[in-house]
Design a protein around this motif. Structure first.
Motif, mmCIF file in Angstrom:
data_model
loop_
_atom_site.group_PDB
_atom_site.id
_atom_site.type_symbol
_atom_site.label_atom_id
_atom_site.label_comp_id
_atom_site.label_asym_id
_atom_site.label_seq_id
_atom_site.Cartn_x
_atom_site.Cartn_y
_atom_site.Cartn_z
ATOM 1 N N LEU A 36 0.827 -1.204 0.000
ATOM 2 C CA LEU A 36 0.000 0.000 0.000
ATOM 3 C C LEU A 36 0.862 1.257 0.000
ATOM 4 O O LEU A 36 0.588 2.230 -0.715
ATOM 5 N N ARG A 37 1.946 1.251 0.798
ATOM 6 C CA ARG A 37 2.858 2.398 0.808
ATOM 7 C C ARG A 37 3.512 2.580 -0.568
ATOM 8 O O ARG A 37 3.668 3.709 -1.049
ATOM 9 N N LEU A 38 3.891 1.479 -1.199
ATOM 10 C CA LEU A 38 4.542 1.571 -2.506
ATOM 11 C C LEU A 38 3.566 2.020 -3.593
ATOM 12 O O LEU A 38 3.946 2.743 -4.518
ATOM 13 N N LEU A 39 2.313 1.604 -3.483
ATOM 14 C CA LEU A 39 1.301 2.073 -4.431
ATOM 15 C C LEU A 39 1.096 3.581 -4.300
ATOM 16 O O LEU A 39 0.946 4.296 -5.304
ATOM 17 N N ASP A 40 1.102 4.070 -3.071
ATOM 18 C CA ASP A 40 0.963 5.511 -2.843
ATOM 19 C C ASP A 40 2.153 6.255 -3.444
ATOM 20 O O ASP A 40 1.987 7.293 -4.100
ATOM 21 N N SER A 41 3.362 5.718 -3.245
ATOM 22 C CA SER A 41 4.564 6.331 -3.823
ATOM 23 C C SER A 41 4.502 6.318 -5.348
ATOM 24 O O SER A 41 4.885 7.291 -6.011
ATOM 25 N N SER A 42 4.016 5.223 -5.912
ATOM 26 C CA SER A 42 3.894 5.127 -7.368
ATOM 27 C C SER A 42 2.940 6.190 -7.916
ATOM 28 O O SER A 42 3.189 6.779 -8.975
ATOM 29 N N ALA A 43 1.859 6.427 -7.185
ATOM 30 C CA ALA A 43 0.879 7.427 -7.636
ATOM 31 C C ALA A 43 1.477 8.828 -7.626
ATOM 32 O O ALA A 43 1.133 9.675 -8.464
ATOM 33 N N ARG A 44 2.408 9.071 -6.695
ATOM 34 C CA ARG A 44 2.987 10.411 -6.557
ATOM 35 C C ARG A 44 4.260 10.619 -7.370
ATOM 36 O O ARG A 44 4.595 11.752 -7.717
#
Length: 309
Positions: free
Chosen positions: A25-33
């Motif tokens: 979930l943290r990596l998905l958030d980073s990917s979005a940003r």
């Protein structure tokens, strides 16, 4: 020592699953940003500067050898251009392997989990990276440099028989040394702006990939049976040996007018090159040692690769 109960095993399994989902979930958030479209982000039409390198000279394989000292500055810069293409070709090869290993990894996982969603996101990243590297090779007007037929087919075997932890160990091998070199490249003002832009995008996005692979490999090694750990130790060591041989295609020396045999001999004898490769691999080898993957014959293979002192 008593064996863990079914309740304890279930609790540990649920704990690993929760940790895996939180990481994803943290990596998905980073990917979005922090994701990029190289076709729009980079100026592919800008002319190359005649006085700038395609790769930092200290990272060129022949740097500080007797042959390097006899080469003209123009020939040194031409070798750097060809080696940049060789590394971009190697990067595409690794990313195609990684895409297949990731797809195999999630084949039996929950289709809606964060872990699977992030793996698919990473596959999309790797597709963009491969296209970006291919475009850089074409833009630099140099050949692509595929790995040898032997190494190409060894990778075919790896993709078929690799264990899950073995897959993530090989992923890190392909990512971390190139990542270390690219971290030196993108801020280097001696280097062509397009190359700096390509390496900057790759470094930012690969940081997520490395974290995903490291944390999953640590989880896998904590629960893998003894046979799988031993197989992973050996396969990671053998992958390191193949990687060190494939790192620069020797055709680059011929293409810039050098004697291939003489160039290869000087690269092998170069203390500077050995230090560069071992320094680039150190963060990875320290991590693999910490999780128990640098033992016995595996450590011997790593030493024979030249990536471990």
């Amino acid at each position: 020592m008593t064996s863990p109960t079914r309740t304890e095993l279930l609790r540990d399994s649920l704990g690993l699953l929760k940790d895996r989902e939180e990481t994803a979930l943290r990596l998905l958030d980073s990917s979005a940003r922090h994701s990029f479209d190289p076709d729009k982000e980079l100026d592919w039409e800008a002319p190359f500067a005649p006085d700038k390198w395609f790769w930092p000279p200290e990272l060129v394989s022949l740097y500080d050898t007797p042959l390097w000292r006899r080469m003209s500055e123009e020939q040194r810069m031409d070798l750097a251009r060809h080696e940049a293409a060789s590394l971009a070709s190697l990067g595409i090869w690794f990313e195609l392997i990684l895409i297949q290993l990731l797809a195999r990894h999630i084949y039996d996982k929950s289709l809606t989990s964060n872990h699977t969603r992030y793996a698919l996101t990473e596959i999309a990243d790797e597709c963009r990276h491969s296209m970006m590297f291919a475009r850089l090779i074409n833009r630099a007007e140099v050949p692509s440099y595929p790995v040898s037929r032997l190494n190409h087919n060894l990778a075919r075997v790896l993709k078929t028989v690799s264990t899950t932890p073995g897959s993530f160990a090989c992923t890190l091998l392909g990512e971390e040394i190139l990542d270390w070199m690219q971290r030196l490249t993108f801020p280097d003002e001696r280097v062509q702006p397009l190359v700096r832009g390509v390496t900057r995008i790759h470094v930012i996005e690969e940081a997520r990939h490395v974290r995903y692979a490291r944390e999953e490999l640590r989880r896998q090694m904590a629960t893998a049976p003894r046979w799988e750990k031993q197989l992973t130790i050996i396969s990671a060591g053998e992958a390191a040996r193949v990687f060190s041989v494939a790192f620069v295609n020797p055709q680059v020396y011929t293409d810039v007018g050098l004697d291939r045999r003489q160039a290869l001999a000087q690269v092998r004898a170069s203390g500077h090159r050995r230090e560069i490769m071992q320094t680039g691999a150190r963060r990875l080898t320290d991590f693999l040692d910490d999780i128990g993957l640098m033992q016995g014959v595996g450590r011997t293979l790593w030493r024979s690769s030249g990536l471990l002192a």
